[in-house]
Design a protein around this motif. Structure first.
Motif, PDB file in Angstrom:
ATOM      1  N   SER A   1       8.555   6.163  -4.353  1.00  0.00           N
ATOM      2  CA  SER A   1       8.138   5.366  -3.203  1.00  0.00           C
ATOM      3  C   SER A   1       6.793   4.688  -3.471  1.00  0.00           C
ATOM      4  CB  SER A   1       8.023   6.251  -1.961  1.00  0.00           C
ATOM      5  OG  SER A   1       6.874   7.065  -2.041  1.00  0.00           O
ATOM      6  N   LYS A   2       6.547   3.631  -2.734  1.00  0.00           N
ATOM      7  CA  LYS A   2       5.274   2.915  -2.874  1.00  0.00           C
ATOM      8  C   LYS A   2       4.107   3.842  -2.534  1.00  0.00           C
ATOM      9  CE  LYS A   2       2.892  -1.168  -1.104  1.00  0.00           C
ATOM     10  NZ  LYS A   2       2.282  -1.817  -2.173  1.00  0.00           N
ATOM     11  N   GLN A   3       4.288   4.676  -1.505  1.00  0.00           N
ATOM     12  CA  GLN A   3       3.233   5.606  -1.110  1.00  0.00           C
ATOM     13  C   GLN A   3       2.935   6.600  -2.248  1.00  0.00           C
ATOM     14  OE1 GLN A   3       4.005   8.442   2.136  1.00  0.00           O
ATOM     15  NE2 GLN A   3       2.084   7.716   3.036  1.00  0.00           N
ATOM     16  N   MET A   4       3.982   7.132  -2.877  1.00  0.00           N
ATOM     17  CA  MET A   4       3.806   8.068  -3.992  1.00  0.00           C
ATOM     18  C   MET A   4       3.088   7.377  -5.144  1.00  0.00           C
ATOM     19  SD  MET A   4       4.302  11.080  -5.400  1.00  0.00           S
ATOM     20  CE  MET A   4       5.686  11.970  -4.760  1.00  0.00           C
ATOM     21  N   THR A   5       3.480   6.149  -5.438  1.00  0.00           N
ATOM     22  CA  THR A   5       2.850   5.390  -6.517  1.00  0.00           C
ATOM     23  C   THR A   5       1.360   5.210  -6.254  1.00  0.00           C
ATOM     24  OG1 THR A   5       4.915   4.227  -6.969  1.00  0.00           O
ATOM     25  CG2 THR A   5       2.903   3.197  -7.780  1.00  0.00           C
ATOM     26  N   GLU A   6       1.018   4.849  -5.028  1.00  0.00           N
ATOM     27  CA  GLU A   6      -0.386   4.637  -4.676  1.00  0.00           C
ATOM     28  C   GLU A   6      -1.192   5.941  -4.764  1.00  0.00           C
ATOM     29  OE1 GLU A   6      -2.046   1.712  -4.192  1.00  0.00           O
ATOM     30  OE2 GLU A   6      -0.134   0.874  -4.854  1.00  0.00           O
ATOM     31  N   MET A   7      -0.609   7.035  -4.314  1.00  0.00           N
ATOM     32  CA  MET A   7      -1.320   8.316  -4.373  1.00  0.00           C
ATOM     33  C   MET A   7      -1.511   8.767  -5.825  1.00  0.00           C
ATOM     34  SD  MET A   7       0.216  10.483  -1.223  1.00  0.00           S
ATOM     35  CE  MET A   7      -0.927  10.813   0.095  1.00  0.00           C
ATOM     36  N   LEU A   8      -0.505   8.522  -6.655  1.00  0.00           N
ATOM     37  CA  LEU A   8      -0.608   8.908  -8.063  1.00  0.00           C
ATOM     38  C   LEU A   8      -1.685   8.123  -8.797  1.00  0.00           C
ATOM     39  CD1 LEU A   8       2.983   9.570  -9.400  1.00  0.00           C
ATOM     40  CD2 LEU A   8       1.020  11.108  -9.485  1.00  0.00           C
ATOM     41  N   LYS A   9      -1.890   6.871  -8.411  1.00  0.00           N
ATOM     42  CA  LYS A   9      -2.909   6.052  -9.068  1.00  0.00           C
ATOM     43  C   LYS A   9      -4.268   6.736  -9.036  1.00  0.00           C
ATOM     44  CE  LYS A   9      -1.073   1.398  -8.425  1.00  0.00           C
ATOM     45  NZ  LYS A   9      -1.266   0.122  -7.725  1.00  0.00           N
TER      46      LYS A   9
END
Length: 119
Positions: free
Chosen positions: A2-10
């Protein structure tokens, strides 16, 4: 992913990769494989290589070129003193945030439960 997961992983992937290297020196593919084994299946290998270049440029790791049976030498990354200090700071920040997020979640859940019960 998900976009949210991607942003948190960054914001956390650098610390996660340094934690892997802290356990034992590793090269890019080994790090990617371990991440996938830990459930980070959607992380592209290119993302890890770009991150490794950044942490090398920032002086958080030492790099040794080790001969490979197949192809050019591999760059093996070892956490150095500066990287260890950075990783300790990362874990402290992680604990701080995780604790506060958990408290906030409990507060919201308790508020929602008491609101629901009062109806």
């Amino acid at each position: 992913m998900s976009k949210q997961m991607t942003e948190m992983l960054k914001g956390t992937l650098e610390g996660i990769v340094l934690a892997i290297i802290a356990v034992k020196p590793a090269y890019g593919y080994e790090i990617t494989t371990q991440l996938r084994d830990e459930g980070f299946t959607d992380i592209a290998e290119g993302t890890i290589y770009a991150l490794l270049v950044r942490i090398e440029q920032r002086g958080l790791v030492d790099v040794e070129k080790v001969p490979s049976e197949k192809g050019p030498p591999r760059k093996v990354y070892t956490l150095n003193t500066q990287g260890s200090e950075y990783l300790n700071e990362f874990w402290g920040t992680w604990e701080f945030l995780a604790e506060r997020i958990h408290r906030l979640q409990e507060h919201i859940n308790n508020t929602n439960n008491s609101t629901t019960e009062g109806e």
